[in-house]
Design a protein around this motif. Structure first.
Motif, PDB file in Angstrom:
ATOM      1  N   GLU A 208     -24.291 -11.182 -21.831  1.00 23.63           N
ATOM      2  CA  GLU A 208     -23.808 -11.907 -20.823  1.00 23.63           C
ATOM      3  C   GLU A 208     -23.240 -11.128 -19.582  1.00 23.63           C
ATOM      4  N   ASN A 209     -22.938  -9.629 -19.810  1.00 29.58           N
ATOM      5  CA  ASN A 209     -22.468  -9.008 -18.789  1.00 29.58           C
ATOM      6  C   ASN A 209     -23.607  -8.354 -17.984  1.00 29.58           C
ATOM      7  N   ILE A 210     -24.213  -9.486 -17.328  1.00 28.20           N
ATOM      8  CA  ILE A 210     -25.390  -8.846 -16.451  1.00 28.20           C
ATOM      9  C   ILE A 210     -24.892  -8.155 -15.099  1.00 28.20           C
ATOM     10  N   LYS A 211     -25.887  -7.371 -14.473  1.00 27.49           N
ATOM     11  CA  LYS A 211     -25.704  -6.958 -13.299  1.00 27.49           C
ATOM     12  C   LYS A 211     -26.605  -7.668 -12.125  1.00 27.49           C
ATOM     13  N   ILE A 212     -25.945  -8.209 -11.224  1.00 20.81           N
ATOM     14  CA  ILE A 212     -26.699  -9.154 -10.378  1.00 20.81           C
ATOM     15  C   ILE A 212     -27.350  -8.032  -9.276  1.00 20.81           C
ATOM     16  N   THR A 213     -28.722  -8.474  -9.636  1.00 19.20           N
ATOM     17  CA  THR A 213     -29.572  -7.495  -8.793  1.00 19.20           C
ATOM     18  C   THR A 213     -30.647  -8.479  -7.952  1.00 19.20           C
ATOM     19  N   THR A 214     -31.070  -9.412  -8.441  1.00 14.08           N
ATOM     20  CA  THR A 214     -32.190 -10.293  -8.020  1.00 14.08           C
ATOM     21  C   THR A 214     -31.688 -11.722  -7.908  1.00 14.08           C
ATOM     22  N   LYS A 215     -32.525 -12.662  -7.183  1.00 14.95           N
ATOM     23  CA  LYS A 215     -32.079 -13.948  -7.239  1.00 14.95           C
ATOM     24  C   LYS A 215     -32.105 -14.594  -8.720  1.00 14.95           C
ATOM     25  N   GLU A 216     -33.070 -14.115  -9.495  1.00 12.31           N
ATOM     26  CA  GLU A 216     -33.028 -14.633 -10.732  1.00 12.31           C
ATOM     27  C   GLU A 216     -31.850 -14.353 -11.423  1.00 12.31           C
ATOM     28  N   ASP A 217     -31.310 -13.213 -11.322  1.00 12.42           N
ATOM     29  CA  ASP A 217     -29.863 -12.942 -11.770  1.00 12.42           C
ATOM     30  C   ASP A 217     -29.003 -13.815 -11.567  1.00 12.42           C
ATOM     31  N   LEU A 218     -28.880 -14.198 -10.256  1.00  8.22           N
ATOM     32  CA  LEU A 218     -27.920 -15.234  -9.669  1.00  8.22           C
ATOM     33  C   LEU A 218     -27.882 -16.316 -10.410  1.00  8.22           C
ATOM     34  N   ARG A 219     -29.236 -16.933 -10.742  1.00 15.21           N
ATOM     35  CA  ARG A 219     -29.371 -18.271 -11.442  1.00 15.21           C
ATOM     36  C   ARG A 219     -29.035 -18.227 -12.728  1.00 15.21           C
ATOM     37  N   ILE A 220     -29.232 -17.014 -13.290  1.00 20.20           N
ATOM     38  CA  ILE A 220     -28.791 -16.766 -14.885  1.00 20.20           C
ATOM     39  C   ILE A 220     -27.267 -16.881 -14.782  1.00 20.20           C
ATOM     40  N   ALA A 221     -26.674 -16.109 -14.168  1.00 19.53           N
ATOM     41  CA  ALA A 221     -25.032 -16.075 -13.618  1.00 19.53           C
ATOM     42  C   ALA A 221     -24.732 -17.497 -13.672  1.00 19.53           C
ATOM     43  N   GLU A 222     -25.238 -18.201 -12.697  1.00 22.21           N
ATOM     44  CA  GLU A 222     -24.694 -19.877 -12.669  1.00 22.21           C
ATOM     45  C   GLU A 222     -24.887 -20.630 -14.066  1.00 22.21           C
ATOM     46  N   LEU A 223     -25.978 -20.172 -14.717  1.00 19.70           N
ATOM     47  CA  LEU A 223     -26.228 -21.106 -16.108  1.00 19.70           C
ATOM     48  C   LEU A 223     -25.046 -20.629 -16.863  1.00 19.70           C
ATOM     49  N   ILE A 224     -24.693 -19.342 -16.936  1.00 19.28           N
ATOM     50  CA  ILE A 224     -23.534 -18.669 -17.927  1.00 19.28           C
ATOM     51  C   ILE A 224     -22.188 -19.485 -17.618  1.00 19.28           C
ATOM     52  N   ILE A 225     -22.099 -19.524 -16.227  1.00 22.62           N
ATOM     53  CA  ILE A 225     -20.653 -19.894 -15.943  1.00 22.62           C
ATOM     54  C   ILE A 225     -20.772 -21.713 -16.076  1.00 22.62           C
TER      55      ILE A 225
END
Length: 228
Positions: A208-225
């Motif tokens: 879950e400690n992902i690096k935000i690089t793309t729009k897809e990463d933003l969506r994944i981060a929001e799902l985790i939060i």
């Protein structure tokens, strides 16, 4: 004992996001990405100071839109970045005084956990250098210049390295002085230690400690939060 400092490197642009705003200022679930990253280190009881490295042309924006708007438990010291990431890290390192352990972290990793931060500090004291990592899930191929595979790496021996990368201050400064003197470009800070003959301990990170690089990463981060 000296201080335990966090050094947050935030120089990412929004090119892969198709955004005219740098990615560290994009919102994740209502809060700027960089705010979430800083908050994780500010809330950690083992951190003394936070040094934030920014491009010179983004310092004013950060001060007006983040620093004045949000409150942090720890001091935030702003440092101007350099040409390459390692130049930015070096600028941050030489800005510190009385530092014993430093945690170098990507500004675009806002989901780092308190456990990963605290484990990194503990292992830095023990081994001089440490970084979190996760086992690689996919098979990794080496390809030639024409795009054909030429080797398959042993997945059991591979780890994807994350941040914070955690070091005794004197050792990582020695490593950065070495790569500057010899004009060596490295992809992360653990490489600077390896080049001066110092091993780096790899401890358990998080998928879950992902690096935000793309729009897809933003969506994944929001799902985790949202899940938390």
């Amino acid at each position: 004992m000296g201080k335990v400092n966090a050094l947050i490197v935030a120089g990412g642009k929004g090119k892969r996001m198709n955004s005219d705003k740098s990615k560290q200022f994009l919102n994740i679930h209502g809060k700027p990405l960089i705010h979430r990253t800083l908050e994780k280190f500010s809330m950690c009881c083992d951190i003394d100071e936070i040094y934030l490295v920014l491009p010179e042309d983004e310092v004013t924006y950060f001060e007006e839109n983040i620093l004045k708007k949000y409150k942090f438990d720890k001091p935030i010291i702003i440092v101007k970045g350099g040409k390459e990431r390692q130049d930015s890290v070096y600028n941050g390192l030489i800005s510190m005084e009385d530092c014993e352990v430093v945690l170098i972290h990507d500004g675009a990793r806002p989901l780092v956990s308190d456990d990963i931060i605290k484990d990194g500090i503990r292992y830095a004291y023990l081994y001089g250098g440490a970084a979190p990592g996760v086992k690689v899930k996919d098979t990794i191929k080496v390809i030639d210049e024409s795009g054909f595979s030429k080797a398959t790496l042993n997945r059991k021996e591979l780890v994807a390295i994350q941040t914070p990368q955690c070091f005794k201050y004197s050792i990582i400064l020695e490593g950065h002085n070495y790569i500057r003197k010899n004009k060596i470009l490295v992809t992360d800070d653990t490489a600077a230690l390896e080049l001066i003959g110092h091993k780096v301990f790899i401890y358990e990170g998080s998928y879950e400690n992902i690096k935000i690089t793309t729009k897809e990463d933003l969506r994944i981060a929001e799902l985790i939060i949202n899940r938390v």
